[in-house]
Design an enzyme around this catalytic site. Sequence first.
Site, short mmCIF file in Angstrom:
data_model
loop_
_atom_site.label_atom_id
_atom_site.label_comp_id
_atom_site.label_asym_id
_atom_site.label_seq_id
_atom_site.Cartn_x
_atom_site.Cartn_y
_atom_site.Cartn_z
N ASP A 1 -0.17 0.52 3.12
CA ASP A 1 -1.05 1.33 3.81
C ASP A 1 -2.03 1.01 4.44
OD1 ASP A 1 -1.44 4.17 4.69
OD2 ASP A 1 -3.26 4.17 3.54
N GLU B 1 4.23 1.61 7.68
CA GLU B 1 4.52 2.95 8.47
C GLU B 1 5.10 2.53 9.77
OE1 GLU B 1 0.82 5.08 8.40
OE2 GLU B 1 1.58 6.46 6.74
N CYS C 1 2.07 15.32 -2.36
CA CYS C 1 1.92 14.90 -3.94
C CYS C 1 3.01 13.92 -4.37
CB CYS C 1 1.40 16.01 -4.61
SG CYS C 1 1.21 15.81 -6.36
N CYS D 1 4.26 16.22 -7.87
CA CYS D 1 4.95 17.55 -7.68
C CYS D 1 5.67 17.65 -6.34
CB CYS D 1 4.01 18.63 -7.99
SG CYS D 1 3.03 18.83 -6.66
N CYS E 1 -4.41 17.13 -5.72
CA CYS E 1 -3.16 17.80 -5.43
C CYS E 1 -3.73 19.50 -5.51
CB CYS E 1 -2.01 17.49 -6.09
SG CYS E 1 -0.57 18.80 -5.69
N CYS F 1 -0.96 21.05 -8.37
CA CYS F 1 -0.70 20.59 -9.59
C CYS F 1 -1.77 19.83 -10.28
CB CYS F 1 0.55 19.59 -9.98
SG CYS F 1 0.22 17.96 -9.21
N ASP G 1 -5.73 5.93 -0.81
CA ASP G 1 -4.94 4.67 0.20
C ASP G 1 -3.84 4.31 -0.95
OD1 ASP G 1 -6.48 5.05 2.12
OD2 ASP G 1 -7.89 3.41 1.55
#
Length: 304
Positions: A95, A179, A252, A255, A271, A274, A281
């Site tokens: 990332d 990405e 997330c 979940c 999150c 959850c 990062d």
Amino acid sequence: MKTGEKPGYPRFKAAHRFDSVEWPSDGDGCRWKPDTNRVYLQGVGDVKVTCHRPVKGRVKTIQVCRSGRKWYLVLSCDEVPAQPLPRTGVLVGVDVGIASFVTTSDGEHVDNPRWARAGHARLEAAQQRLARKQRGSNNRRAARESVAARHRKITDRRRDFHHKVARDLVTNYDLIAVEDLKITNMVRRAKAVSDPDQPGQFLPTGQAAKSGLNRSIHDADWAAFVGILKAKAEEAGRRVLDVDPWHTSDRCEACGHAAQENRVSQAVFRCVACGHVADADEHAARNILRAGLALLAAEQAEAA
Ligand SMILES: [Zn+2]
């Protein structure tokens, strides 16, 4: 003329508008002489070259560049033998951020180098000095060269930094997921949120910061880095996968709930469904790795 405008008077093209010349094929008006480390340029003759690294493969094009008072010879080569590195069996997602230059899915952070800020301050000072000089004067010419030298220093250091980070990644991992830049730049734009107290007004989104100068420098920087990473990966027999950045930072990993509110701050992911908490990062890097693995699995299913 295509747009229906009248052709104007040709612009005077001063020598300093140009800083490079390229010969499209070795042996046609130019020739690289590997035995003597010299390059023959038609109309100039043999020029001695300081070789920074051995020339591999077959020389295809030859370019001569000027940067400030320095001259460079750029050779692009065909049929460069690949040097595959031993497999490590480790895959990684990477990332990119503002605080850390890169974060890996293993939880490793590579910080942005500190010298960047100092370098820009020096550049700015040199630009100010240049602005105060009288046009056409010798002092101005000297100041201009100083500005160019500082630009060069910044780009050289940055490129060196990119090469080192890319080298580390390529050495340690068989597959690197990043990405997809073309999509990332669109996704990053903040959505306008209307202010409930004042109809017609919008809450601050930080878009100004996102689309500011730093942002654009950062994006260009990242693009340059990925270019270097891909070249190194190809040479070493590694793979770089471009993955869709959709929800990589706010979905997330525990979940699967995706919401902008999951991103509490620049640094923390929490999150809302959850309660899963992670370094933002690292969390994003793991999502990028997962997207890369999914892409790979789909590819292999198609091949089978
Ligand atoms: Zn969750």
